[in-house]
Scaffold this active site. Structure first.
Site, PDB file in Angstrom:
ATOM      1  N   ASP A   1       3.813  13.836  47.611  1.00  0.00           N
ATOM      2  CA  ASP A   1       5.445  14.255  47.939  1.00  0.00           C
ATOM      3  C   ASP A   1       6.303  13.269  47.947  1.00  0.00           C
ATOM      4  O   ASP A   1       7.120  13.480  48.789  1.00  0.00           O
ATOM      5  CB  ASP A   1       5.457  15.244  49.066  1.00  0.00           C
ATOM      6  CG  ASP A   1       4.612  16.538  48.800  1.00  0.00           C
ATOM      7  OD1 ASP A   1       4.156  16.931  47.744  1.00  0.00           O
ATOM      8  OD2 ASP A   1       4.548  17.558  49.747  1.00  0.00           O
TER       9      ASP A   1
ATOM     10  N   HIS B   1       8.396  11.068  53.380  1.00  0.00           N
ATOM     11  CA  HIS B   1       8.207  12.361  53.667  1.00  0.00           C
ATOM     12  C   HIS B   1       7.344  12.580  54.783  1.00  0.00           C
ATOM     13  O   HIS B   1       7.609  13.443  55.658  1.00  0.00           O
ATOM     14  CB  HIS B   1       7.484  12.578  52.343  1.00  0.00           C
ATOM     15  CG  HIS B   1       6.806  14.232  52.524  1.00  0.00           C
ATOM     16  ND1 HIS B   1       7.851  15.215  52.182  1.00  0.00           N
ATOM     17  CD2 HIS B   1       5.751  14.747  52.369  1.00  0.00           C
ATOM     18  CE1 HIS B   1       7.592  16.479  52.334  1.00  0.00           C
ATOM     19  NE2 HIS B   1       5.939  16.164  52.081  1.00  0.00           N
TER      20      HIS B   1
ATOM     21  N   ASP C   1      -0.775  21.961  52.520  1.00  0.00           N
ATOM     22  CA  ASP C   1      -0.748  22.260  51.268  1.00  0.00           C
ATOM     23  C   ASP C   1      -1.605  21.038  50.490  1.00  0.00           C
ATOM     24  O   ASP C   1      -1.687  21.292  49.256  1.00  0.00           O
ATOM     25  CB  ASP C   1       0.502  22.748  50.523  1.00  0.00           C
ATOM     26  CG  ASP C   1       1.542  21.569  50.779  1.00  0.00           C
ATOM     27  OD1 ASP C   1       1.687  20.878  51.682  1.00  0.00           O
ATOM     28  OD2 ASP C   1       2.292  21.306  49.568  1.00  0.00           O
ATOM     29  N   HIS C   2      -1.785  20.177  51.125  1.00  0.00           N
ATOM     30  CA  HIS C   2      -2.509  18.906  50.512  1.00  0.00           C
ATOM     31  C   HIS C   2      -3.863  18.641  51.005  1.00  0.00           C
ATOM     32  O   HIS C   2      -4.844  17.788  50.182  1.00  0.00           O
ATOM     33  CB  HIS C   2      -1.643  17.575  50.578  1.00  0.00           C
ATOM     34  CG  HIS C   2      -0.265  17.712  49.855  1.00  0.00           C
ATOM     35  ND1 HIS C   2       0.227  17.183  48.933  1.00  0.00           N
ATOM     36  CD2 HIS C   2       0.842  18.502  50.502  1.00  0.00           C
ATOM     37  CE1 HIS C   2       1.322  17.285  48.527  1.00  0.00           C
ATOM     38  NE2 HIS C   2       1.993  18.142  49.438  1.00  0.00           N
TER      39      HIS C   2
ATOM     40  N   HIS D   1       0.137  17.285  55.361  1.00  0.00           N
ATOM     41  CA  HIS D   1       0.534  18.885  55.170  1.00  0.00           C
ATOM     42  C   HIS D   1      -0.585  19.748  54.559  1.00  0.00           C
ATOM     43  O   HIS D   1      -1.454  19.164  53.927  1.00  0.00           O
ATOM     44  CB  HIS D   1       1.923  18.742  54.350  1.00  0.00           C
ATOM     45  CG  HIS D   1       3.133  18.191  54.977  1.00  0.00           C
ATOM     46  ND1 HIS D   1       4.144  17.735  54.463  1.00  0.00           N
ATOM     47  CD2 HIS D   1       3.457  17.849  56.425  1.00  0.00           C
ATOM     48  CE1 HIS D   1       5.072  17.191  54.882  1.00  0.00           C
ATOM     49  NE2 HIS D   1       4.299  17.490  56.311  1.00  0.00           N
TER      50      HIS D   1
ATOM     51  N   HIS E   1      -1.219  12.747  52.516  1.00  0.00           N
ATOM     52  CA  HIS E   1      -0.495  13.025  53.779  1.00  0.00           C
ATOM     53  C   HIS E   1      -1.118  14.332  54.547  1.00  0.00           C
ATOM     54  O   HIS E   1      -1.687  15.096  53.531  1.00  0.00           O
ATOM     55  CB  HIS E   1       1.071  12.943  53.570  1.00  0.00           C
ATOM     56  CG  HIS E   1       1.562  14.079  52.609  1.00  0.00           C
ATOM     57  ND1 HIS E   1       1.500  14.248  51.499  1.00  0.00           N
ATOM     58  CD2 HIS E   1       2.432  15.194  53.083  1.00  0.00           C
ATOM     59  CE1 HIS E   1       1.996  15.417  50.873  1.00  0.00           C
ATOM     60  NE2 HIS E   1       2.720  16.163  51.838  1.00  0.00           N
TER      61      HIS E   1
ATOM     62  N   HIS F   1       3.874  18.592  43.071  1.00  0.00           N
ATOM     63  CA  HIS F   1       4.513  19.740  42.902  1.00  0.00           C
ATOM     64  C   HIS F   1       5.413  19.908  41.599  1.00  0.00           C
ATOM     65  O   HIS F   1       5.907  18.888  41.299  1.00  0.00           O
ATOM     66  CB  HIS F   1       5.458  19.891  43.993  1.00  0.00           C
ATOM     67  CG  HIS F   1       4.987  20.154  45.513  1.00  0.00           C
ATOM     68  ND1 HIS F   1       4.495  21.415  45.949  1.00  0.00           N
ATOM     69  CD2 HIS F   1       4.734  19.232  46.155  1.00  0.00           C
ATOM     70  CE1 HIS F   1       4.089  21.304  47.052  1.00  0.00           C
ATOM     71  NE2 HIS F   1       4.109  20.063  47.474  1.00  0.00           N
TER      72      HIS F   1
HETATM   73 FE    FE Z   1       3.564  19.287  49.501  1.00  0.00          FE
HETATM   74 ZN    ZN Z   2       4.180  17.550  51.966  1.00  0.00          ZN
END
Ligand code: FE
Ligand code: ZN
Length: 252
Positions: A127, A110, A58-59, A56, A54, A165
């Site tokens: 996530d 998410h 951090d990905h 975001h 996805h 995570h």
């Molecule tokens: Fe994340």
């Molecule tokens: Zn995320």
């Protein structure tokens, strides 16, 4: 299956997964390019494929830097804004990763385009499903997430769940509040505390373990239904129970 699935820790609690086969590598959700490049160099691996669950940061934050060094296929959700994604997907496809067929699942909740990647024995779910928990509903509805989790729950019990995570310990504190009498859950709390005390990852878990202990996969269990009804579930349906448990988790 891949020869190796290696964990690369990133940021505070992210896990980037490195898949290896015949000296070739694929990486799942490289939010940070530096630890990925270090590991590829140390192991002498060619990066061939990037899988993005996805949008975001951090990905997907590491895509551009990795593409400067490697000509890689970048698979990701076509309906999300992912710079460098050259192989857009919508779920339902079978793609080839390091010569292995991988099933792409649409798991909105998410985010709206969220994907999971499944190869028999392993699920990379970003996530969506976490150890003893699930992702926050930033874009999707509870009904969408509940359906996505049901699709995951239908995979074989021995599937290893590679989420993105290390949230398991905090999730277990909530899970035990939902189901204080669940013996499998009490046991998992102890095992995860031991792992985390030595800095060991609690991921991957097995899907059977998640089904026995993760409240978000247990919306049909009497104890979870009872707890949800005490937290404003409108009825005993799976979606209503999931909605109430997810809302309770947000303020826990
Ligand atoms: Fe994340
Ligand atoms: Zn995320």
């Amino acid at each position: 299956m891949f020869e190796k699935i290696l964990l690369i820790p990133a940021f505070k609690d992210n896990y980037i997964w490195l898949l290896v086969r015949d000296g070739r590598a694929a990486v799942v959700d490289p939010g940070d390019p530096l630890p990925v490049m270090e590991r590829l160099e140390a192991l002498g691996l060619q990066l061939e494929t990037i899988l993005i669950t996805h949008h975001h940061a951090d990905h997907q934050g590491g895509i551009a830097a990795l593409l400067e060094h490697w000509q890689a296929d970048v698979f990701g959700p076509g309906i999300e804004s992912i710079t460098g994604c050259n192989r857009p997907l919508c779920g339902g496809e079978t793609i080839t990763v390091l010569g292995q067929p991988v099933s792409v699942m649409a798991v909105p909740g998410h985010t709206l385009g969220h994907l999971a990647f499944y190869v028999p024995g392993a699920l990379f779910c970003g996530d969506t499903l976490f150890g003893a928990g699930c992702g926050r509903l930033f874009e999707g509805t509870p009904a969408q997430m509940s359906h996505s989790l049901a699709q995951i729950a239908a995979l074989p019990d021995d599937t290893l769940v590679y989420c993105a995570h290390e949230y398991t310990e905090a999730n277990l504190r909530f899970a035990i509040a939902v189901e204080p009498l669940n013996a499998a859950l009490q046991d998992r709390v102890k095992r995860v505390a031991e792992l985390r005390a030595t800095g060991t990852s609690s991921v991957p878990s097995t899907l059977s373990e998640e089904k026995a202990t993760n409240p978000f996969l247990r919306s049909g269990e009497p104890a979870v239904i009872a707890a949800a009804l005490e937290h404003a579930a409108v009825d005993r349906s799976k979606v209503a129970v999931f909605t109430a448990i997810r809302q309770w988790r947000n303020s826990f």
